[in-house]
Design an enzyme around this catalytic site. Structure first.
Site, short mmCIF file in Angstrom:
data_model
loop_
_atom_site.label_atom_id
_atom_site.label_comp_id
_atom_site.label_asym_id
_atom_site.label_seq_id
_atom_site.Cartn_x
_atom_site.Cartn_y
_atom_site.Cartn_z
CG ASP A 18 -1.85 1.58 1.19
OD1 ASP A 18 -2.22 1.72 0.04
OD2 ASP A 18 -1.50 2.01 2.99
CB SER A 19 0.02 4.97 -0.90
OG SER A 19 -1.15 4.54 -0.09
CB CYS A 81 -3.00 1.00 -2.58
SG CYS A 81 -3.14 2.59 -3.35
CD GLU A 160 -1.83 8.23 7.38
OE1 GLU A 160 -1.10 8.87 7.14
OE2 GLU A 160 -1.98 7.27 6.45
CB CYS A 192 -9.98 4.79 0.86
SG CYS A 192 -8.12 5.70 0.99
CG HIS A 194 -6.40 5.45 4.93
ND1 HIS A 194 -6.08 5.15 4.21
CD2 HIS A 194 -5.72 6.02 5.81
CE1 HIS A 194 -4.53 5.25 4.12
NE2 HIS A 194 -4.29 5.76 5.31
#
Ligand code: DGL
Length: 279
Positions: A18-19, A81, A160, A192, A194
């Site tokens: 993932d990023s 991702c 985050e 996404c 997250h």
């Protein structure tokens, strides 16, 4: 009959990338649904976010990560991702000879199956929503479906920062989601990595009549089927001390480790920094 070589291949790890941190929601689902598998996770924490970068840049980054994972002798790769899946998956697939799976197709498939009124919302990064990739996949299954996309870039930093249940997140979510509520969708894709972490906030705002689709969950299910089909499914649980889960990042190992420990119950023993530009 499984050959010796095939038995050895089954015991190799799965590469997941993932990023940055978000792909851990996908890794977590793989750990839950495929407890025998070993994982090598790479988070590109030095170059995150991917969501606002160009297709060329995201593809170049993804290619470097795939090369790194291949040096770890993985038997399959999961692009955990949405942005990288949207932009780079097809190219990566044509360049390597091991199975590679993104998160977009599995999420799109389930959304096409569960919608009753044919109106589906998709939230994600600017890159994912702008690429129109979910629309392409969903219309291959159900050409009549109407898709309403909304980029929600502030969700990534909110997650985050750990503000998963917070009035600030409620406020921002309300602003982003109002137009989706007004559009009459009955299904919403959390497009996404997250977003599964703020699922409760999104669910509260969208209401009970909207089904939320979590591509992380669907990807782990599809990975299981793929490994079975290719006879790559691990048949034995890794023994104690075998380092079942290994984590690599391009920067900020201790921040990564703290975040990972807050969402995965398996205890991240360490995360190692590598120079991904070398690959
Ligand atoms: N992992 C990214 C995705 O799922 C979100 C974070 C980023 O923009 O890099 O699209």
């Amino acid at each position: 009959m499984a050959t010796e070589e095939n038995r050895e291949r089954r015991d190799l790890p799965i590469g997941v990338f993932d990023s940055g941190l978000g792909g851990l929601t996908v890794a977590r689902e793989i750990m839950r649904q495929l407890p025998n598998e070993k994982l090598v996770y790479f988070g590109d924490t030095a170059r995150v976010p991917y969501g606002s970068k160009s297709r060329e840049t995201v593809t170049r980054y993804s290619r470097q990560i795939v090369r790194f994972l291949q040096t770890m002798e993985v038997k399959a790769i999961v692009v955990a991702c949405n942005t990288a899946s949207a932009y780079a998956l097809d190219e990566l697939e044509s360049e390597i000879d091991i199975p590679i799976l993104g998160v977009v197709k599995p999420g799109a498939k389930v959304a096409a199956e569960v919608t009753r009124n044919g109106r589906i919302g998709i939230i994600g990064t600017e890159g994912t929503v702008g690429s129109g990739i979910y629309t392409t996949y969903i219309r291959q299954i159900r050409p009549d479906v109407e898709l309403i996309g909304k980029a929600c870039p502030l969700f990534v930093p909110l997650v985050e920062e750990g503000l998963w249940q917070d009035p600030v997140t409620d406020e921002i979510a309300m602003r982003y989601l109002t137009e989706l509520i007004d559009s009459g969708i009955d299904t919403l894709i959390l497009g996404c990595t997250h977003y599964p972490l703020i699922r409760d906030t999104v669910a509260k705002i969208m209401g009970d009549h909207v089904t939320l689709v979590n591509p992380a969950y669907e990807t782990a299910r599809e990975l299981k089927e793929l490994l079975e089909r290719r006879q790559l499914f691990s048949l034995t649980a890794p023994g104690l001390g075998t380092n079942q889960y290994r984590f690599f990042v391009s920067d900020g190992a201790s921040r990564f480790k703290n975040f990972a420990n807050s969402i995965i119950q398996y205890g991240i023993l360490s995360a190692k920094v590598i120079n991904i530009e070398e690959y």
